[in-house]
Design an enzyme around this catalytic site. Structure first.
Site, short mmCIF file in Angstrom:
data_model
loop_
_atom_site.label_atom_id
_atom_site.label_comp_id
_atom_site.label_asym_id
_atom_site.label_seq_id
_atom_site.Cartn_x
_atom_site.Cartn_y
_atom_site.Cartn_z
N THR A 33 2.68 3.25 2.71
CA THR A 33 2.17 3.30 4.07
C THR A 33 3.25 3.86 4.99
OG1 THR A 33 0.86 1.34 3.60
CG2 THR A 33 1.09 1.96 5.90
N LYS A 111 -5.28 3.76 5.72
CA LYS A 111 -4.47 2.68 5.17
C LYS A 111 -3.88 1.82 6.29
CE LYS A 111 -2.21 0.16 2.25
NZ LYS A 111 -1.06 0.58 1.46
N LYS A 179 6.91 -4.30 7.69
CA LYS A 179 6.96 -2.83 7.79
C LYS A 179 5.63 -2.25 8.25
CE LYS A 179 6.57 -0.35 3.99
NZ LYS A 179 5.45 0.62 4.17
#
Length: 995
Positions: A33, A111, A179
């Site tokens: 990602t 995503k 993240k």
């Protein structure tokens, strides 16, 4: 392939910012990602460099576990050229592959939205469970209630069990959401859209990471709340020991209800059991029962007219939508009722046998039955299945996992969200499946205590006292429990009660009083002469099937012909390419089966799915219909057919083989039904093995194929069977094709095992082609034939024989001093045993022209009994050629003078050590002497001179054509060989030599 922004930068530009020396045209896949903005900028930079680089945006979902299994979900975007060049790589890594339109950045945008939702849901689940614990609620009970309530989400159902078990094995990680949610918030900042929930969730994951839980599973974020509130979310399910649980139960009912169930009185009073089976694997506990794949009234009338105790109707409704399953069930029930009314004195009970019983179309199929046949006194729910490790105790349904019992609910839901269930308590299961129409407290049950202390009479009374229309759960921990219940149920039926049953396979066999049988083998069905191989069809994609297929291929190696069907060609390409693939596979499989090889036809293991459920269903339909078309086009009649997977086995039986009925003759393995197809099918009478997708360990298919494959060539087995049967087997020296054909032809005509024997002189002359001819003929023979290398008196000769495919060898060191003979034979025996080959050796030395010894010298070379004992113990041989006055070639005019007293002593010695006695020089021995030798333990006779003489005599007669000469010579040899087979007692023993 790179995983994040910094990796992409380093790979392409290095630390100094200069463009990497990657080859022009290389494709870079970014698989983690990252922000869409980064990818868009990176793609523009690469275009500016003008090096022809391609960039694919391909973030993955699934975590560490699914990555290891190759079952990731991948979202991919990029240019058409870039996607084309990486399609194979992405397909190999994924179970589902989505191609997103919009160029680089589009896939990462999808995503990113997914990660936003996932992070928020996990944070919300942690908060909810912590709040519940602070309120003093039992967290596991809270979890189970929410699973059935409006607050449920998939992420809640998946992550909360980690919290309850306090198991934070990193399938994902807290730091991943630090993240990923950070990327979400950065992107929201640039787009100027406030993401309040994401911001709070991000702070929660940051707190977890800073507290040292960053590398734990993302569910560990709940520890932040546990630290703040001082409560514990953990509420582990107790580990239930199977042994301890069974010890806590009452002793089984002492009587044997099977005696009553199988009695003539019970059979005459019982209703016919009509089992509507949604999967053909449901016949896995019965034998001598018929299965119908069509259900028109005429066929059902014919079936009822036989007055069977039971028969199956294969509905395959598990593969249908609920609406279609309801319509099908109603149609079948109308036809069954009409057929029963047409046959005097017939009444019946319907059983809905379901795959895993508690999954599938329930209560819809049961409601459909009632809508046609009227209200029942009770619905019986009985999911006990011993072979599948399924038990019901105190209304909780368990699945055995090694030596412990695990409540089935969540496991079943994880397997199949559409048909699965969450409630392990079967009262609650009824409420869950009926969506509250039937409350749990309205469900009755038969306890194990009632079964084991009250017996059939107590069961009958319990069932008769149920309120009409009740649902009754049957607890059971053994097959005796099911038999007790069945006996009581029949007594209640005799009193006029009507029941509708939804059960596993164990109930059916118990209800009709079937005693279990050991697995069926080919010899049980008289299958000994089929020269074709078996056909194995695999369409199932469950992980267990893939592992079983891998074990099968590994075990059999080149002995198994593996033909892979390209799912891409049959489902994604043109009609012409699809037809070419089907024709190719069918032709290769037909040729392989005809050559006697077991043949595996399997779909390629990469699961291809569509972009929507409808598209995936269409792909599945194309794959299934292609397998059907392949089997339809296979022209060779197989020795047996094995179909792996419920839907695959159903389609092959009903569509490819067009079987309208079959007879269940038993099981090929515990839980693996064995059918014999009806006369109208493409291959009538061929054994059909219905192999469930999730039955057995990794070697289960190996075990079945080993039992059902054509008997492997084994000289050991031939001599062992001769020992058991008290006869001997002829080993006939062959030099050419006519000799080989003469032995095979005589053996098949006399139904006798035989050994093709190649002498070093013949091997030197005929070479590899002669050996290949012998091996091929032995493989194609309809009786047990093996190939033996005779008189290998040098290591070079025997080592060569070991590599040429012989089944057994003679290590002949009889020309050497005793100690050297021992050393020579021991060395070669060790090598041969590694190949599972029989080793024959000689002690003493025969006279005759080949050994430059005269007849008068033979007594000096007789086998010494004391030396024989030492020789056998030191060398480990399997067979001993003895010298008791026998000679190579012709005997003197005075006739043979065999030392039968010596043979008797040698027999006592070798029998004690499991070593077979061999007699060379059988040509010219009188019949009575041969029979005495057999009575004294000789199990192999070498025959050469008489057969060779018959061949040479045939050559002396005039013939018009070489073909006629060859045929005449073959017939002459065949006559001598057949006579010897009768003399040795092996004629008619081929069937006994089969497995």
């Amino acid at each position: 392939m790179v995983a994040n922004e910094s990796q992409a930068e380093n790979v392409l530009y290095g630390n100094d910012g200069s463009l990497s020396a990657l080859p022009s045209g290389a494709t870079i896949i970014v698989s983690s990602t990252v922000s869409p903005g980064f990818l868009i900028g990176l793609e523009q930079r690469l275009k500016g460099e003008n090096k022809g680089f391609n960039l694919v945006d391909a973030p993955v979902s699934g975590g560490v576990k699914r990555a290891a299994e190759g079952t990731l979900t991948i979202m991919a975007s990029g240019t058409d050229d870039a996607l084309s060049s990486t399609g194979n790589v992405l397909s190999a890594l994924s179970e589902k592959l989505y191609v997103i339109q919009g160029g680089c950045g589009a896939a990462s945008s999808v995503k990113m939205v997914n990660q936003l939702l996932a992070g928020v849901h996990i944070a919300a689940a942690a908060e909810a469970m912590a709040f519940g614990a602070r309120l003093g609620l039992k967290t596991r009970e809270l979890f189970e209630i929410i699973m059935h309530a409006g607050g449920y989400s998939w992420m809640f159902g998946n992550r909360v069990p980690h919290m309850l078990e306090n198991d934070y094995t990193p399938y994902s990680a807290v730091d991943i959401f630090v993240k990923d949610l950070g990327i979400v918030l950065n992107e929201s900042s640039s787009l100027k859209i406030p993401l309040y929930l994401s911001s709070v969730a991000h702070q929660l994951f940051l707190s977890g990471s800073s507290s040292g839980w960053g590398r734990c599973d993302d569910a560990a974020v709940v520890k932040v709340y546990e630290t703040l509130t001082g409560v514990r979310i953990e509420d582990k399910n107790p580990i239930i020991s199977k042994v301890d649980m069974f010890k806590s139960l009452s002793p089984e009912w002492p009587g044997n209800p099977l005696e009553y169930l199988s009695s003539m009185e019970c059979q005459s009073k019982s209703k016919v059991l009509v089992v509507l089976d949604d999967d053909p694997t449901g016949t896995q506990t019965v034998h001598d029962i018929e299965v119908l794949t069509e259900w028109n009234i005429e066929m059902l009338v014919e079936q009822f007219s036989k007055r069977p105790t039971c028969f199956f109707i294969l509905t395959n409704s598990r593969s249908l939508t609920t609406e279609k399953a309801i319509l099908l069930t109603k149609t079948i029930c109308r036809n069954v009722e009409a057929a029963a009314q047409a046959v005097k004195g017939i009444d019946f009970t319907i059983v809905l046998r379901g795959d895993s019983t508690l999954r599938g179309h329930f209560p819809e199929e049961a409601d459909a039955v009632v809508s046609v046949l009227g209200e029942m006194d009770a619905w019986i729910i009985c999911p006990f299945f011993l072979q599948g490790g399924r038990y019901t105790i105190d209304d909780i349904h368990y699945v055995a996992d090694a030596d412990r019992l695990v409540p089935a609910g969540e496991t079943e839901f994880a397997k199949d969200a559409a048909f699965g269930y969450r409630s392990s308590n079967l009262r609650e299961w009824v409420e869950e499946k009926t969506k509250g129409r039937i409350p749990a407290n309205n469900v009755s049950s038969v306890s194990i205590n009632l079964l084991r202390k009250g017996g059939p009479a107590a069961i009958c009374e319990h069932l008769c006292n149920l309120q009409k229309g009740s649902i009754c759960i049957v607890n059971a921990a053994s097959e005796r429990d099911i038999s007790v219940f069945s006996a009581g149920m029949i007594q209640a039926e005799i009193k006029g009660k009507r029941f509708l049953c939804r059960t596993a396979a164990s109930f059916v066999s118990a209800r009709i009083g079937i005693e279990p049988r050991p697995p069926i083998r080919p010899s049980d069905l008289g299958i000994t002469k089929d020269t074709s191989g078996g056909l194995i069809i695999v369409g199932s994609y469950v992980p267990k099937t893939t592992k079983q297929v891998e074990a099968l291929i590994s075990h059999f190696g080149p002995k198994l012909k593996c033909v892979e069907v390209s799912v891409d060609n049959i489902s994604m390409k043109s009609i012409q390419e699809r037809d070419e693939e089907i024709n190719h596979v069918a032709n290769v499989a037909s040729a392989s089966l005809k050559a006697g090889k077991d043949t595996l036809v399997m779909t390629s293991r990469q699961l291809i799915t569509g972009r929507s459920p409808e598209e995936s269903l269409e792909i599945n339909s194309k794959v299934s219909s292609a397998l059907v078309a392949i089997v339809q086009q296979i022209t060779t009649r197989p020795r047996y057919i094995l179909a792996k997977g419920g839907i695959t086995s159903s389609d092959i039986a009903t569509k490819a083989l067009e079987a309208k009925r079959a007879k269940v003759i038993g099981q090929a393995l515990a839980g693996v039904p064995l059918w014999q197809l009806g006369p109208e099918s493409h291959h009538p009478g061929v054994p059909y093995i219905v192999f469930p997708g999730n039955v057995g360990d990794n070697n289960a298919i190996v075990d079945v194929v080993t039992s059902w494959a054509r008997p492997s060539r084994s000289t050991k087995d031939i001599l062992l069977n001769a020992e058991k049967g008290g006869y001997a087997v002829g080993a006939f020296n062959v030099y050419n094709l006519e000799g080989v054909e003469a032995v095979i032809s005589a053996a098949e005509a006399e139904n006798s095992p035989a050994i093709l024997q190649v002498h070093p002189g013949a091997l030197k002359h005929g070479g590899v082609p002669l050996v290949a001819c012998c091996i091929s003929a032995a493989e194609q023979a309809r009786v047990p034939i093996t190939v033996h290398f005779d008189h290998g008196n040098s290591k070079v000769e025997v080592l060569e024989a070991l590599e040429l495919g012989f089944d057994s060898v003679m290590a002949d060191g009889s020309h050497l001093p005793f100690e050297e003979n021992v050393s020579y034979t021991k060395f070669l025996t060790c090598l041969a045993r590694a190949k599972e080959m029989l080793v024959e050796a000689e002690l003493g030395r025969l006279s005759g022209t080949e050994d430059d010894l005269t007849v008068e010298d033979y007594e000096a070379r007789l086998t010494d009994v004391k030396q024989a004992q030492e020789f056998i113990d030191k060398t480990g041989i399997n067979a001993l050629a003895v010298c008791i006055g026998n000679v190579h070639g012709k005997y003197p005019s005075s006739g043979p003078n065999l030392r039968l007293d010596l043979l008797k002593e040698l027999r006592a010695l070798t029998l004690d050590r499991g070593v077979h006695l061999v007699l060379h020089g059988a040509s010219g021995l009188p019949s009575d002497l041969v029979k005495e030798c057999i009575a004294l333990g000789v199990r192999k006779f070498n025959v050469n001179t008489e057969v060779r003489s018959a061949y040479l005599d045939a050559l002396q007669k005039p013939h018009k054509d070489l073909v006629h000469l060859m045929a005449s010579a073959e017939e002459a040899m065949k006559a001598v060989i057949a006579e010897k087979m009768h003399l040795f007692g092996s004629a008619g023993k081929a069937q006994a030599s089969a497995p």
